[in-house]
Design an enzyme around this catalytic site. Sequence first.
Site, mmCIF file in Angstrom:
data_model
loop_
_atom_site.group_PDB
_atom_site.id
_atom_site.type_symbol
_atom_site.label_atom_id
_atom_site.label_comp_id
_atom_site.label_asym_id
_atom_site.label_seq_id
_atom_site.Cartn_x
_atom_site.Cartn_y
_atom_site.Cartn_z
ATOM 1 C CB CYS A 14 -18.327 20.147 -6.748
ATOM 2 S SG CYS A 14 -16.569 20.485 -7.046
ATOM 3 N N GLY A 42 -22.405 23.766 -2.920
ATOM 4 C CA GLY A 42 -22.892 22.445 -3.949
ATOM 5 C C GLY A 42 -24.440 21.940 -3.598
ATOM 6 C CG ASN A 116 -14.022 22.998 -6.218
ATOM 7 O OD1 ASN A 116 -14.903 23.119 -7.217
ATOM 8 N ND2 ASN A 116 -13.513 22.958 -5.218
ATOM 9 C CE1 TYR A 256 -23.239 34.804 -3.135
ATOM 10 C CE2 TYR A 256 -22.957 32.789 -4.586
ATOM 11 C CZ TYR A 256 -23.935 33.489 -4.054
ATOM 12 O OH TYR A 256 -25.375 32.591 -3.900
#
Length: 476
Positions: A14, A42, A116, A256
């Site tokens: 998230c 997310g 998170n 990423y």
Amino acid sequence: MFDTLNLDKLKEECGVVGVYRNKDVEVARMVYYGLHSLQHRGQESAGIATTNGIHSHFHKGMGLVQEVFNDEVFAKLKGHIGIGHVRYSTTGESYVANAQPLVVKYRRGSIGLAHNGNLVNAALLRERLEDDGIVFQTTIDSEVIVNLIARFSNEGMVYAIERTMDLIRGAYALVVMTEEQLIGVRDPHGLRPLCLGKMDEGYVLASESCALDVLGAEFVRDIEPGEIVVIDENGYKIKKIEKQIKRASCIFEYIYFARPDTTLDGVGVYQARMNAGRILAKEHPAEADMVIAVPDTSIPAAIGYAEASGIPYGEGFIKNRYIGRTFIQPDQSLREAAVRLKLNPLKQNIEGKRVVMIDDSIVRGTTSRQIVNSLKKAGAKEVHVRISSPPVSHSCYYGIDTPDRNQLIGAIKTVEQIRRIIEADSLGYISLEGLVNSTGLPTESFCHACFSGDYPINVMKENDNFKLFERLKGGN
């Protein structure tokens, strides 16, 4: 619902945002725009909570940010302090009750929390709290955190958070909202990112600096591992917990997860990815006519590879940016069709050419094989695959959705076996040393357990349970 192209990628759990302004400013739309900039972290659910100093309001729902909020909702989200959350579930089932932020009432008012990360000892703590009569409304570990904060709140919110940090183990970046304060917390290892920005008459906390840019906030600093930042009408103050713990920021943020226009812990993500491409070209050169990227996260690495190798960079795929999210398809032919719908080879660019295809990672290998085959069907003479991360060979326990280890192709197959499975003409992964060097930071700054198996936090052992129980009991 999932993005079909990214089924073979790791998923971040998230992103979080917090905004504090003077009492004449409504912040809900600011939080909304911040969440929009973090949508890549997310896509399952989104939520916003606000307070005007007297009353708290919240709204959350399943879907993308723009699907969850509208003018009617914003009219109800009154307040000058707000927090927001976008979620991809790794802990807890996928339904709206598990969406965040969580807002709870306690004896001193209300607490809003967005989290998170992932706790490795959440089940143990939850069991202990349930034994003491706490009733949980969700199945997520974030509710454990907010209950502990409320439990220890007698001596103030900062003390309560410090006590909570002393008990919880794992990865967490928190934004916490009370009637008077916005508080940011980063775990002692710094596994999950969090930064602070300044805007006119206010401040912003966010998972990534790109959210600050969107809101017109000036970057102030990263919240360092183990720090608590408290924002109120007097500005902000930083408190660092005293215990010294090894820093271990997640290196996959640079590969990423993070947006390329983000700066994390002083390192520009775009530049790190370009550097990785340059290093990859030196470690695994190829004789080819063209370098292409699997869009979008691999583009900087592909540009770096082309620059270092002298092979021209070009577009090899056209990405359908309007497909949205698609259901997992029930059979292989439909899954392949879904990938082609999202990503189609640019035949006139690649036909008859030897191409180097840059991607950021291979998790299961299924999608990589489909993409390689699509290039060959479009006329590519050779396809040389280069990956800007090492083989993913271990599962993550800190908030990244990774399959069981026996589903990780890097854990059960050699590089040559993987090459044959994905039907590439050659395959090369960047080394762990090369990946670390691409960031310019020392290797001890990172958690790279998904590649090396070197975990900074062990899942709690049974012989430690009693000690933790006693420490929790001491807070009664």
